[in-house]
Design an enzyme around this catalytic site. Structure first.
Site, short mmCIF file in Angstrom:
data_model
loop_
_atom_site.label_atom_id
_atom_site.label_comp_id
_atom_site.label_asym_id
_atom_site.label_seq_id
_atom_site.Cartn_x
_atom_site.Cartn_y
_atom_site.Cartn_z
N ASP A 10 0.85 -1.18 0.00
CA ASP A 10 0.00 0.00 0.00
C ASP A 10 0.90 1.24 0.00
O ASP A 10 2.11 1.14 0.20
CB ASP A 10 -0.89 -0.03 1.26
CG ASP A 10 -1.77 1.19 1.38
OD1 ASP A 10 -2.46 1.52 0.41
OD2 ASP A 10 -1.74 1.83 2.45
N ALA A 12 -0.11 5.22 1.27
CA ALA A 12 -0.24 6.08 2.44
C ALA A 12 -0.35 5.26 3.72
O ALA A 12 -1.19 4.37 3.83
CB ALA A 12 -1.44 7.01 2.30
N ALA A 44 -13.88 10.30 8.95
CA ALA A 44 -13.21 10.19 7.65
C ALA A 44 -12.32 8.95 7.58
O ALA A 44 -12.12 8.39 6.50
CB ALA A 44 -12.39 11.44 7.37
N MET A 48 -11.26 3.92 5.47
CA MET A 48 -9.95 4.10 4.85
C MET A 48 -9.45 2.81 4.21
O MET A 48 -9.58 1.73 4.78
CB MET A 48 -8.94 4.60 5.89
CG MET A 48 -7.65 5.10 5.26
SD MET A 48 -7.89 6.46 4.10
CE MET A 48 -8.37 7.75 5.25
N LYS A 52 -11.59 5.99 -3.46
CA LYS A 52 -12.06 7.23 -2.86
C LYS A 52 -13.53 7.53 -3.15
O LYS A 52 -14.23 8.10 -2.29
CB LYS A 52 -11.16 8.39 -3.28
CG LYS A 52 -9.70 8.21 -2.87
CD LYS A 52 -9.55 7.73 -1.43
CE LYS A 52 -8.10 7.51 -1.04
NZ LYS A 52 -7.96 6.80 0.24
N HIS A 55 -15.25 5.32 -0.85
CA HIS A 55 -15.00 5.83 0.50
C HIS A 55 -16.01 6.92 0.85
O HIS A 55 -16.60 6.93 1.94
CB HIS A 55 -13.57 6.37 0.57
CG HIS A 55 -13.12 6.80 1.92
ND1 HIS A 55 -11.92 6.41 2.47
CD2 HIS A 55 -13.68 7.62 2.86
CE1 HIS A 55 -11.78 6.94 3.67
NE2 HIS A 55 -12.83 7.70 3.92
N ARG A 160 -10.68 -2.28 -3.47
CA ARG A 160 -10.75 -2.97 -2.18
C ARG A 160 -12.17 -2.93 -1.60
O ARG A 160 -12.87 -1.96 -1.79
CB ARG A 160 -9.79 -2.29 -1.19
CG ARG A 160 -8.34 -2.36 -1.61
CD ARG A 160 -7.54 -1.41 -0.74
NE ARG A 160 -6.13 -1.41 -1.14
CZ ARG A 160 -5.29 -0.43 -0.85
NH1 ARG A 160 -5.71 0.62 -0.17
NH2 ARG A 160 -4.04 -0.50 -1.23
N ASP A 186 -2.01 -0.93 5.79
CA ASP A 186 -2.36 -0.42 7.12
C ASP A 186 -3.85 -0.35 7.36
O ASP A 186 -4.27 0.05 8.45
CB ASP A 186 -1.75 0.97 7.31
CG ASP A 186 -2.35 2.00 6.36
OD1 ASP A 186 -2.93 3.00 6.83
OD2 ASP A 186 -2.26 1.80 5.13
#
Length: 269
Positions: A10, A12, A44, A48, A52, A55, A160, A186
């Site tokens: 990944d 970030a 927010a 994660m 996006k 998201h 994902r 993460d």
């Protein structure tokens, strides 16, 4: 098939952007600019790891956000609303991501070890391609250039927690077996992505979304705060199904050696 052939990383919170700060702050700003609607950083962070657009839609379905949205606008968030927030998000994220492109301490050393073992370095992200096209060259200038980059909106099947971005790395890198791949992430959707792709999945706890702090914020915490935050991040990643969890990518080499020994014994994820 008795050793690791590829690691799919990944971005970030895993390799760059300690605390996965760039995306979360922009979600807050995008909601505010598009609809003058406040969301918290904690809200927010909940979805994660997803693409996006997905998201933003997931944020709209959170009970806390949906309740406030209906109170303000009289109906639940629509796909058209999501589209507008996403269009607002994109230029903000492209500008912000450059500020957080520096590799996390120790990440490049771990990646260098992988390369010394002839392990190919793949990557995928919840960021769309338009953002990755900004991030990738800046990260390269700072020393990080994976062999493959797949963005969340590149594949028709989706992103994902489905396996498609991880499997596209397998395709582009020419890897013969997913069992010889390690997915490192993460976020919970990122761990699920690796599992759904049939890979070993390793969670990153402290530098990622689970703790959600910059390095300076983390250093400012006392020992008890760090302990509680670390335990919560480890628990979430293990509950998602991670085979292993480490504090940071810098700590992954012993896990890689352990996976190699398990592969050599004929074990599979």
């Amino acid at each position: 098939m008795n050793k690791i052939d590829a690691v799919i990383l990944d971005w970030a919170g895993t390799v760059v952007d300690y605390g996965s700060v760039a995306p979360t702050t922009i979600f807050v700003e995008a909601f505010s600019q598009a609809f003058d609607f406040p969301i918290t950083l904690a809200e927010a962070r909940v979805p994660m790891g997803m693409g996006k657009w997905d998201h933003i839609r997931a944020l709209g379905k959170l009970d806390s956000v949906n309740t406030r949205w209906v109170e303000q606008f009289g109906q639940p968030m629509s796909n058209e609303n999501v589209d507008l927030i996403y269009r607002t998000f994109m230029p903000l994220q492209q500008a912000k991501v450059v500020e957080h492109a520096a590799p996390i301490k120790g990440a490049l050393t771990a990646i260098a070890w992988m390369k010394s073992k002839d392990i190919k370095i793949g990557s995928c992200s919840g960021y769309p391609k338009a953002v990755m096209d900004v991030l990738v060259p800046v990260a390269a200038d700072l020393g990080y250039a994976p062999d493959c980059v797949v963005a969340s909106d590149e594949l028709a099947a989706g992103s994902r927690p489905g396996p498609w971005m991880a499997l596209e790395n397998v395709n582009r890198l020419g890897i013969k077996s997913v069992a010889a791949c390690v997915k490192v992430d993460d976020s919970v959707p990122g761990i699920e992505e690796g599992l759904n792709a049939g890979m070993w999945s390793v969670g990153i706890a402290v530098t990622g979304n689970g703790v959600g702090m910059t390095e300076s914020e983390w250093q400012a915490c006392d020992d008890q705060q760090r302990k509680l935050l670390t335990e919560a991040a480890y628990d979430a990643l293990y509950e998602a199904g991670a085979h292993y969890v480490v504090d940071a990518l810098a700590d992954i080499v012993p896990v890689m050696q352990l996976i190699n020994s398990r592969l050599a014994r004929g074990e599979r994820p």
